[in-house]
Design a protein around this motif. Structure first.
Motif, PDB file in Angstrom:
ATOM      1  N   ALA A 109      51.206  -4.820  -5.033  1.00 45.19           N
ATOM      2  CA  ALA A 109      50.873  -3.931  -6.213  1.00 45.19           C
ATOM      3  C   ALA A 109      49.255  -3.369  -5.703  1.00 45.19           C
ATOM      4  O   ALA A 109      48.562  -4.228  -5.327  1.00 45.19           O
ATOM      5  N   HIS A 110      49.232  -2.282  -6.460  1.00 47.24           N
ATOM      6  CA  HIS A 110      47.772  -1.783  -6.407  1.00 47.24           C
ATOM      7  C   HIS A 110      47.109  -2.280  -7.892  1.00 47.24           C
ATOM      8  O   HIS A 110      47.516  -1.983  -8.980  1.00 47.24           O
ATOM      9  N   TRP A 111      45.821  -3.038  -7.818  1.00 47.98           N
ATOM     10  CA  TRP A 111      45.129  -3.462  -8.947  1.00 47.98           C
ATOM     11  C   TRP A 111      43.730  -3.277  -9.055  1.00 47.98           C
ATOM     12  O   TRP A 111      43.250  -3.044  -8.031  1.00 47.98           O
ATOM     13  N   GLN A 112      43.398  -2.551  -9.954  1.00 47.01           N
ATOM     14  CA  GLN A 112      41.851  -2.398 -10.574  1.00 47.01           C
ATOM     15  C   GLN A 112      41.426  -3.140 -11.568  1.00 47.01           C
ATOM     16  O   GLN A 112      42.317  -3.299 -12.709  1.00 47.01           O
ATOM     17  N   ARG A 178      45.822  16.419 -13.334  1.00 43.75           N
ATOM     18  CA  ARG A 178      44.448  15.630 -13.225  1.00 43.75           C
ATOM     19  C   ARG A 178      44.409  14.799 -12.058  1.00 43.75           C
ATOM     20  O   ARG A 178      44.952  13.562 -12.273  1.00 43.75           O
ATOM     21  N   PRO A 179      43.843  15.126 -10.997  1.00 46.58           N
ATOM     22  CA  PRO A 179      43.674  14.115 -10.070  1.00 46.58           C
ATOM     23  C   PRO A 179      42.768  12.776 -10.113  1.00 46.58           C
ATOM     24  O   PRO A 179      43.439  11.854  -9.644  1.00 46.58           O
ATOM     25  N   THR A 180      41.928  12.834 -10.998  1.00 50.98           N
ATOM     26  CA  THR A 180      41.341  11.565 -11.651  1.00 50.98           C
ATOM     27  C   THR A 180      41.424  11.221 -13.133  1.00 50.98           C
ATOM     28  O   THR A 180      40.195  11.710 -13.969  1.00 50.98           O
ATOM     29  N   PRO A 181      42.652  11.085 -13.674  1.00 47.11           N
ATOM     30  CA  PRO A 181      42.694  10.972 -15.158  1.00 47.11           C
ATOM     31  C   PRO A 181      41.648   9.925 -15.793  1.00 47.11           C
ATOM     32  O   PRO A 181      41.290   9.956 -16.989  1.00 47.11           O
ATOM     33  N   GLU A 182      41.438   8.926 -14.942  1.00 49.50           N
ATOM     34  CA  GLU A 182      40.277   8.172 -15.328  1.00 49.50           C
ATOM     35  C   GLU A 182      38.855   8.487 -15.434  1.00 49.50           C
ATOM     36  O   GLU A 182      37.977   7.882 -16.087  1.00 49.50           O
ATOM     37  N   GLY A 183      38.608   9.871 -15.085  1.00 46.71           N
ATOM     38  CA  GLY A 183      37.262  10.445 -15.075  1.00 46.71           C
ATOM     39  C   GLY A 183      36.409  10.119 -13.947  1.00 46.71           C
ATOM     40  O   GLY A 183      36.828   9.421 -12.851  1.00 46.71           O
ATOM     41  N   ALA A 184      35.013  10.273 -14.165  1.00 40.45           N
ATOM     42  CA  ALA A 184      34.171   9.927 -12.860  1.00 40.45           C
ATOM     43  C   ALA A 184      34.052   8.381 -12.993  1.00 40.45           C
ATOM     44  O   ALA A 184      33.839   7.787 -13.965  1.00 40.45           O
ATOM     45  N   HIS A 185      34.191   7.939 -11.744  1.00 40.11           N
ATOM     46  CA  HIS A 185      34.696   6.826 -11.607  1.00 40.11           C
ATOM     47  C   HIS A 185      34.150   6.277 -10.035  1.00 40.11           C
ATOM     48  O   HIS A 185      33.785   6.590  -9.195  1.00 40.11           O
ATOM     49  N   ARG A 186      33.930   4.741  -9.785  1.00 41.38           N
ATOM     50  CA  ARG A 186      33.916   4.035  -8.663  1.00 41.38           C
ATOM     51  C   ARG A 186      35.093   3.481  -8.538  1.00 41.38           C
ATOM     52  O   ARG A 186      35.884   3.112  -9.432  1.00 41.38           O
ATOM     53  N   ASP A 187      35.829   3.093  -7.210  1.00 45.42           N
ATOM     54  CA  ASP A 187      36.950   2.389  -7.006  1.00 45.42           C
ATOM     55  C   ASP A 187      36.806   1.067  -7.026  1.00 45.42           C
ATOM     56  O   ASP A 187      38.201   0.280  -6.790  1.00 45.42           O
ATOM     57  N   GLU A 206      37.867  20.740  -8.315  1.00 48.81           N
ATOM     58  CA  GLU A 206      36.762  20.535  -7.573  1.00 48.81           C
ATOM     59  C   GLU A 206      36.448  19.132  -7.572  1.00 48.81           C
ATOM     60  O   GLU A 206      36.499  18.219  -8.450  1.00 48.81           O
ATOM     61  N   THR A 207      35.459  18.926  -6.426  1.00 48.20           N
ATOM     62  CA  THR A 207      35.022  17.477  -6.082  1.00 48.20           C
ATOM     63  C   THR A 207      33.783  17.438  -6.580  1.00 48.20           C
ATOM     64  O   THR A 207      32.992  18.270  -6.414  1.00 48.20           O
ATOM     65  N   ARG A 208      33.451  16.188  -7.494  1.00 50.47           N
ATOM     66  CA  ARG A 208      31.891  15.998  -8.008  1.00 50.47           C
ATOM     67  C   ARG A 208      31.620  14.574  -7.585  1.00 50.47           C
ATOM     68  O   ARG A 208      32.254  13.535  -7.588  1.00 50.47           O
ATOM     69  N   VAL A 209      30.304  14.429  -6.894  1.00 52.24           N
ATOM     70  CA  VAL A 209      30.066  13.285  -6.315  1.00 52.24           C
ATOM     71  C   VAL A 209      28.306  13.009  -7.010  1.00 52.24           C
ATOM     72  O   VAL A 209      27.754  13.913  -6.870  1.00 52.24           O
ATOM     73  N   PHE A 210      28.204  12.080  -7.652  1.00 52.57           N
ATOM     74  CA  PHE A 210      27.063  11.621  -8.236  1.00 52.57           C
ATOM     75  C   PHE A 210      26.504  10.203  -7.735  1.00 52.57           C
ATOM     76  O   PHE A 210      27.248   9.241  -7.380  1.00 52.57           O
ATOM     77  N   GLU A 211      25.136  10.016  -7.691  1.00 53.15           N
ATOM     78  CA  GLU A 211      24.637   8.698  -7.340  1.00 53.15           C
ATOM     79  C   GLU A 211      24.958   7.880  -8.616  1.00 53.15           C
ATOM     80  O   GLU A 211      24.648   8.291  -9.820  1.00 53.15           O
ATOM     81  N   ALA A 212      25.112   6.548  -8.236  1.00 53.75           N
ATOM     82  CA  ALA A 212      25.656   5.702  -9.206  1.00 53.75           C
ATOM     83  C   ALA A 212      24.218   5.252 -10.028  1.00 53.75           C
ATOM     84  O   ALA A 212      24.259   5.034 -11.295  1.00 53.75           O
ATOM     85  N   ASN A 213      23.127   5.174  -9.361  1.00 48.79           N
ATOM     86  CA  ASN A 213      21.762   4.753  -9.842  1.00 48.79           C
ATOM     87  C   ASN A 213      20.669   5.913  -9.716  1.00 48.79           C
ATOM     88  O   ASN A 213      19.575   5.417  -9.416  1.00 48.79           O
ATOM     89  N   ASP A 233      31.080   3.573  -1.983  1.00 47.68           N
ATOM     90  CA  ASP A 233      31.568   3.350  -3.320  1.00 47.68           C
ATOM     91  C   ASP A 233      30.605   2.483  -4.366  1.00 47.68           C
ATOM     92  O   ASP A 233      30.626   2.751  -5.444  1.00 47.68           O
ATOM     93  N   ALA A 234      29.969   1.947  -3.798  1.00 52.02           N
ATOM     94  CA  ALA A 234      28.732   0.964  -4.442  1.00 52.02           C
ATOM     95  C   ALA A 234      27.695   1.951  -4.619  1.00 52.02           C
ATOM     96  O   ALA A 234      27.224   1.672  -5.989  1.00 52.02           O
ATOM     97  N   ARG A 235      27.441   3.029  -4.061  1.00 50.29           N
ATOM     98  CA  ARG A 235      26.183   3.909  -4.457  1.00 50.29           C
ATOM     99  C   ARG A 235      26.711   5.018  -5.095  1.00 50.29           C
ATOM    100  O   ARG A 235      25.776   5.670  -5.746  1.00 50.29           O
ATOM    101  N   MET A 236      27.835   5.580  -4.885  1.00 47.38           N
ATOM    102  CA  MET A 236      28.228   6.939  -5.428  1.00 47.38           C
ATOM    103  C   MET A 236      29.556   6.614  -6.471  1.00 47.38           C
ATOM    104  O   MET A 236      30.329   6.061  -6.406  1.00 47.38           O
ATOM    105  N   ILE A 237      29.335   7.748  -7.427  1.00 42.85           N
ATOM    106  CA  ILE A 237      30.544   7.787  -8.543  1.00 42.85           C
ATOM    107  C   ILE A 237      31.027   9.354  -8.135  1.00 42.85           C
ATOM    108  O   ILE A 237      30.532  10.351  -7.796  1.00 42.85           O
TER     109      ILE A 237
END
Length: 268
Positions: A109-112, A178-187, A206-213, A233-237
């Motif tokens: 299974a896929h689990w998060q 909706r490619p990412t129905p969960e919204g801006a996220h880390r995996d 459109e792809t949007r990439v943000f610094e997590a901190n 994934d630790a640094r970017m949303i």
């Protein structure tokens, strides 16, 4: 009906106009020179590659990657969407990738956790596996291994990577997809690779990439088949905006590969 003040009407009209402009705006990806990929990922937290650079990274002809395209027509409806949507089809398989081997693990299974996916986290989602004829293609395995090598260049202490491969088709059956129905996220992994397979009869996505901190962020649209975004994934949303049809039903195909050290999510 009570008359609306003129100033208020103007504000509403401007707001709607800006939303319309946003839906059609398209910014080119900030493609990285292949020779600078390792440094860009280390310093910037993410990198984008052209299709030709992706093929060169995998050590295959671009046509060998395109030979996989038809398998996206055989994806299966995602039954877990909590918004009730019918816009996502997918397949999912898991692998352990070491420097000299790639092993597919028994179907799982896929689990998060809810920390990473507030919408669909906390539950085991069983998707149909990726078809054997896809997994068996040398191009598929070489691509997966080449991206693992880039992850290892960032983390040489990791002996093997636990990789989840997701084939996605997002369509406009519901009028919007909706490619990412969960919204801006880390995996909840270490590195994420998003490969665009194609866009057909749509706008948006459109792809949007943000610094997590931090304050830095970019927006761009992947349009070229087999172009790549690779991120820490630790640094970017990240997120992808909804898609809408240009005329009839359209769709957007992607391959997402996630790389995690130490085990798959949900394992002790």
């Amino acid at each position: 009906m009570q008359d609306v003040p003129k100033t208020r009407r103007v504000r509403v009209l401007v707001y709607l106009d800006l939303r319309s402009l946003e839906m059609v705006a398209s910014f080119s990806p900030p493609y990285t020179d292949p020779g600078a990929l390792t440094q860009q990922l280390k310093e910037g937290g993410f990198a984008a590659l052209t299709p030709e650079a992706v093929a060169a990274l995998a050590g295959v002809e671009l046509q060998a990657l395109h030979a996989l395209d038809g398998s996206w027509d055989a994806l299966v409806l995602d039954p877990y969407l909590k918004d009730g949507g019918r816009y996502r089809q997918r397949r999912h398989s898991c692998f352990v990738v070491a420097p000299d081997s790639i092993s597919q693990v028994p179907h799982r299974a896929h689990w998060q956790s809810l920390d990473y996916n507030a919408l669909h986290g906390g539950m085991h989602r069983w998707f149909e596996p990726i078809q054997p004829q896809v997994v068996g293609q040398p191009a598929f395995q070489l691509l997966m291994g080449a991206i693992a090598a880039q992850c290892s260049a960032q983390r040489p202490d990791v002996p093997e990577w636990f990789v989840e491969a997701h084939q996605f088709r997002i369509d406009t059956t519901d009028g919007i997809g909706r490619p990412t129905p969960e919204g801006a996220h880390r995996d909840g992994v270490d590195y994420v690779a998003v490969l665009l397979l194609g866009r057909h009869g749509i706008k948006g996505g459109e792809t949007r990439v943000f610094e997590a901190n931090g304050p830095r962020g970019l927006r761009f649209t992947l349009t070229e088949p087999w172009s790549l975004m690779l991120l820490d994934d630790a640094r970017m949303i990240h997120e992808s905006t909804p898609i809408q049809p240009l005329d009839d039903v359209g769709y957007r195909d992607t391959l997402v590969l996630t790389y995690r050290a130490g085990g798959f999510q949900g394992e002790a």
